[in-house]
Scaffold this active site. Structure first.
Site, PDB file in Angstrom:
ATOM      1  N   ALA A 169      25.465  13.829   9.146  1.00 60.95           N
ATOM      2  CA  ALA A 169      24.736  14.129  10.373  1.00 60.95           C
ATOM      3  C   ALA A 169      23.370  13.464  10.276  1.00 60.95           C
ATOM      4  O   ALA A 169      22.941  13.073   9.192  1.00 60.95           O
ATOM      5  CB  ALA A 169      24.585  15.643  10.498  1.00 60.95           C
ATOM      6  N   GLY A 200      28.760  15.282   7.276  1.00 57.00           N
ATOM      7  CA  GLY A 200      29.432  15.172   8.562  1.00 57.00           C
ATOM      8  C   GLY A 200      30.334  13.950   8.647  1.00 57.00           C
ATOM      9  O   GLY A 200      31.293  13.939   9.417  1.00 57.00           O
ATOM     10  N   GLU A 224      33.495  15.063   7.146  1.00 59.30           N
ATOM     11  CA  GLU A 224      34.102  16.041   8.066  1.00 59.30           C
ATOM     12  C   GLU A 224      34.777  15.328   9.246  1.00 59.30           C
ATOM     13  O   GLU A 224      35.848  15.736   9.694  1.00 59.30           O
ATOM     14  CB  GLU A 224      33.039  17.026   8.558  1.00 59.30           C
ATOM     15  N   GLU A 252      25.870  18.773   1.506  1.00 57.75           N
ATOM     16  CA  GLU A 252      25.008  19.654   2.310  1.00 57.75           C
ATOM     17  C   GLU A 252      24.254  20.680   1.476  1.00 57.75           C
ATOM     18  O   GLU A 252      23.121  21.031   1.784  1.00 57.75           O
ATOM     19  CB  GLU A 252      25.851  20.381   3.371  1.00 57.75           C
TER      20      GLU A 252
END
Ligand code: CAA
Length: 697
Positions: free
Chosen positions: A63, A102, A105, A125
């Site tokens: 992210a 992310g 993911e 994370e």
């Protein structure tokens, strides 16, 4: 700016390429066109299959961290994954570089994953004080099994493509061109026909775990024990456990709640601050991209003691040959034997293979002659901390080293300019201050002398990165950033004891905050005799520490110091003899002992240290507050969840700290409490240290 999303075709296969330099972070301006492109492809009858790939140096590295803490604009990452999961035609992620957070993911939202052999995949994370918030804790266990997934998620350490393949995280490794391989792979899948299982639908590995959670519980307990007050690892454990015990959608919902709670908390803010701080620290005034660093093929280290040996190991560990110089054969042999022993211990613990050990040991050569340093590109001096000794060494280096060699001193306190004055080339001299044990501790203070050339600094920075250190460039003053602040932290400790605190109470406050140990346990570990000798040399005294040394209590090495260490144990135990000694000294001085609160301990240790940090900024010894945070987190065990001393100061509030410094200054008259002008000014304006550099979190 390149087009963030482009779609090309290879027959029936659509190739979606993301391009958001430098690391393809999933910023809003990438997410929006990506979601739109996915919808088009899903509904396009001429498309049989989809490859999701990235341009540039890496697959999506996560992210966009700068968007955290702000309202998340839709489509968010979960929307993208949801879109991917509505595809009835097969999808594959083509992964090169690093698929992180992310990014991984997103790849888990595809039916399949194909990786470049050099790719790395991870969910880091936890290092940002959060947990994977877009299904990572629910999908990864479905591919790897809960125990492996737990370890990967709570360590944040990525796995290689090979490990990912054997664990089931990727379906194939590309031998040749990655995208071409992914296209062939997914075309075959499309030809074979669906339906294609989504990761969320896989249950084989969870089913196994559901019947017996013993292995999971054991791994979880161990991780929780080591969490040291950090909330994110505990949330990761609970969320992975949910993947086993709850239906997928329920697990996902709870993962989201953990994420929302963590991302708005102070620990995550602190850890995100440190992420950017580390990258800021690499940006040094006067050392732009145009400055080329010198090539370092061989390193010389002078002094084979604990420090020299550790420094030498750091280079050998990175594959760089080292010449180790000592003054006597015995000292040299002792130094080399210690290095051998350290590597042998790593082999016996399983953290190093026998083959790697042999390769590292072969990189060392020992010598008693300075002439053997003639072919070194960098020489680091780690001899006795005395100016005359250091100058003698540098004068010799000046005679034997080739022109252009970087000459570095590992001094912890001394003036690098004066050391450089012993040479005819002060512009090639720099401080490289390692922290003990040097092969383990991450911090490297790079001390910039008045005449140090920009390319010498660039060389020190790049070599630091090569050997896995976190460098911070600092200016010259006694003790530089770290040790100067350490002295300020310790300046009132003895009086705290005399007035009523105990070593275990003070240390307890530190460990409670998340430090690995407090100042007294640290003194015992380092050896109390070191400070004692230095005090005597400078005509200084310390009431309690001197008395302990006079009684032969030097710390761990003598089994006694501020604490007792019985039968070779390294665990400190409170010692009634020390308590009695402190009380006796207090009586002799007419000090009335009283109850000392935890808050008072913080105010009389951390506040003077923060104050010294502010003085360091005023004097421009450190370029920015976040550099100081990096020094303390990587060199002195300052808890990451508190973000370093200057970040901690902002969280506490500078007005409050200045008021308490004034209070203690009035009471003790000690200079360490006299608030720095900078801090008083910031507090008066209602600002914090972060305002000095424009915070990203
Ligand atoms: N968001 C925003 N900026 C990022 C970023 C991210 N995820 N990752 C890197 N950057 C920026 C860096 O700040 C740096 O910027 P400057 O040049 O302005 O300083 C630039 O990209 C290059 O980064 P590095 O200097 O670190 O480059 P590198 O080649 O040494 O390392 C990397 C590349 C391994 C990808 C490294 O940058 C890295 O580890 N990035 C973070 C990865 C990460 O933690 N991802 C998880 C994010 S959280 C998440 O994804 C949560 C979720 O589920 C919603």
């Amino acid at each position: 700016m390149p087009e963030p999303v482009t779609v090309t075709r290879d027959g029936g296969v659509a190739i979606v390429t993301l391009d958001n330099p430098p690391v393809n972070a999933l910023s809003f301006h990438l997410r929006e066109p990506l979601n739109a492109a996915l919808f088009d492809l899903r509904d396009d009858p001429t498309v049989d299959a989809v490859v999701l790939a990235c341009a540039g140096r890496t697959f999506v590295a996560g992210a966009d961290i700068t968007e955290f803490g702000k309202p998340m604009l839709r489509p968010d990452l979960r929307d993208l994954i949801e879109t991917l999961e509505t595809f009835t035609k097969p999808t594959v992620a083509a992964i090169h570089g690093t698929a992180l957070g992310g990014g991984l993911e997103l790849a888990l939202g595809c039916h399949f994953r194909v990786a470049d052999p050099a790719a790395k995949l991870g969910l880091p994370e936890v290092k940002l004080g959060i947990l994977p918030g877009a299904g990572g804790t629910q999908r990864l266990p479905r591919l790897l099994g809960p125990v492996k997934a737990l370890k990967m998620i709570t360590s944040g350490v990525p796995v290689s493509a090979g490990e990912a393949l054997s664990g089931g995280l990727v379906d194939a490794i590309a031998e040749g061109d990655l995208v071409a391989t992914a296209v062939d792979f997914i075309r075959d899948k499309a030809a074979a026909g669906g339906p294609y299982a989504l990761v969320r639908e896989r249950d084989d590995k969870l089913g196994e775990a559901r019947t017996d959670m013993t292995a999971f519980d054991a791994a979880a307990d161990e991780i929780a024990r080591k969490a040291r007050g950090l909330e994110a690892p505990l949330a990761c454990i609970e969320s992975v456990r949910n993947s086993v015990l709850l239906p997928f959608d329920e697990g996902l919902k709870r993962e989201r709640q953990f994420f929302v709670d963590l991302v708005s908390g102070d620990q995550s803010k602190a850890q995100r601050h440190l992420f950017f701080a580390e990258r800021e620290a690499a940006k040094v005034e006067g050392v732009g991209r145009e400055v080329k660093s010198r090539e370092i093929r061989r390193v010389g280290v002078i002094g084979a003691g604990t420090m020299g040996g550790g420094i030498a190991m750091s280079f050998a560990n990175a594959g760089i040959p080292v010449t180790l110089l000592e003054t006597t054969t015995e000292a040299l042999e002792r130094g080399l034997a210690t290095i051998d022993r350290n590597y042998a211990i790593s082999v016996s613990r399983g953290s190093l293979t026998e083959d790697a050990r042999a390769k590292r040991v072969a990189l060392f050569s020992g010598t008693l002659s300075y002439d053997d340093l003639a072919d070194c590109d960098l020489v680091i001096e780690a001899v006795f901390e005395e100016m005359e000794v250091k100058k003698e060494v540098f004068a010799k280096l000046d005679r034997v080293c080739r022109p252009g060699a970087v000459l570095a001193s590992n001094t912890s306190y001394l003036d690098v300019d004066e050391i450089a004055s012993a040479t005819s080339r002060p512009e090639d001299v720099v401080g490289m201050h390692f922290f003990s044990p040097a092969n383990v501790m991450k911090l490297l203070e790079i001390v910039r002398g008045t005449r140090t050339r920009a390319d010498v600094l660039a060389t020190a920075l790049s070599v630091a990165k090569k050997i896995g250190k976190v460098p911070v460039v600092v200016g010259i003053c006694y003790g530089f950033v770290g040790n100067r602040m350490l002295q300020a932290r310790g300046a009132d400790l003895e009086d705290l004891l005399l007035e009523g605190a105990t070593p275990e109470q003070v240390d307890g406050v530190f460990t409670e905050l998340g430090f690995p140990m407090g100042p007294f346990a640290m003194g015992d570990l380092a050896g109390l005799d070191v400070g004692w000798r230095s005090r005597r040399a400078h005509g200084k005294t310390a009431v309690i520490a001197d008395a302990l040394c006079e009684a032969g209590r030097y710390g761990q090495k003598t089994g006694k110091g501020f604490y007792l260490y019985e039968n070779g144990s390294r665990t400190p135990r409170a010692d009634p003899e020390v308590a009695a000694l402190i009380e006796e000294k207090a009586r002799e001085r007419g000090v009335n002992r009283r109850e000392i609160s935890e808050q008072e301990i913080v105010e009389r240790t951390l506040y003077p240290m923060i104050n010294e940090g502010a003085r360091i900024l005023e004097e421009r010894i450190a370029a920015r507050p976040s550099d100081i945070d990096i020094v303390w987190v990587n060199g002195y065990g300052f808890p990451v969840g508190k973000g370093g001393p200057m970040f901690f100061a902002d969280l506490t509030g500078l007005q409050d700290i200045v008021a308490r410094l004034d209070h203690w200054h009035g009471r003790t008259g000690k200079d360490v409490y006299a608030p720095a002008g900078l801090m008083r000014k910031l507090a008066g304006e209602g600002r914090g240290f972060a305002d000095l550099q424009g915070s990203k979190v």
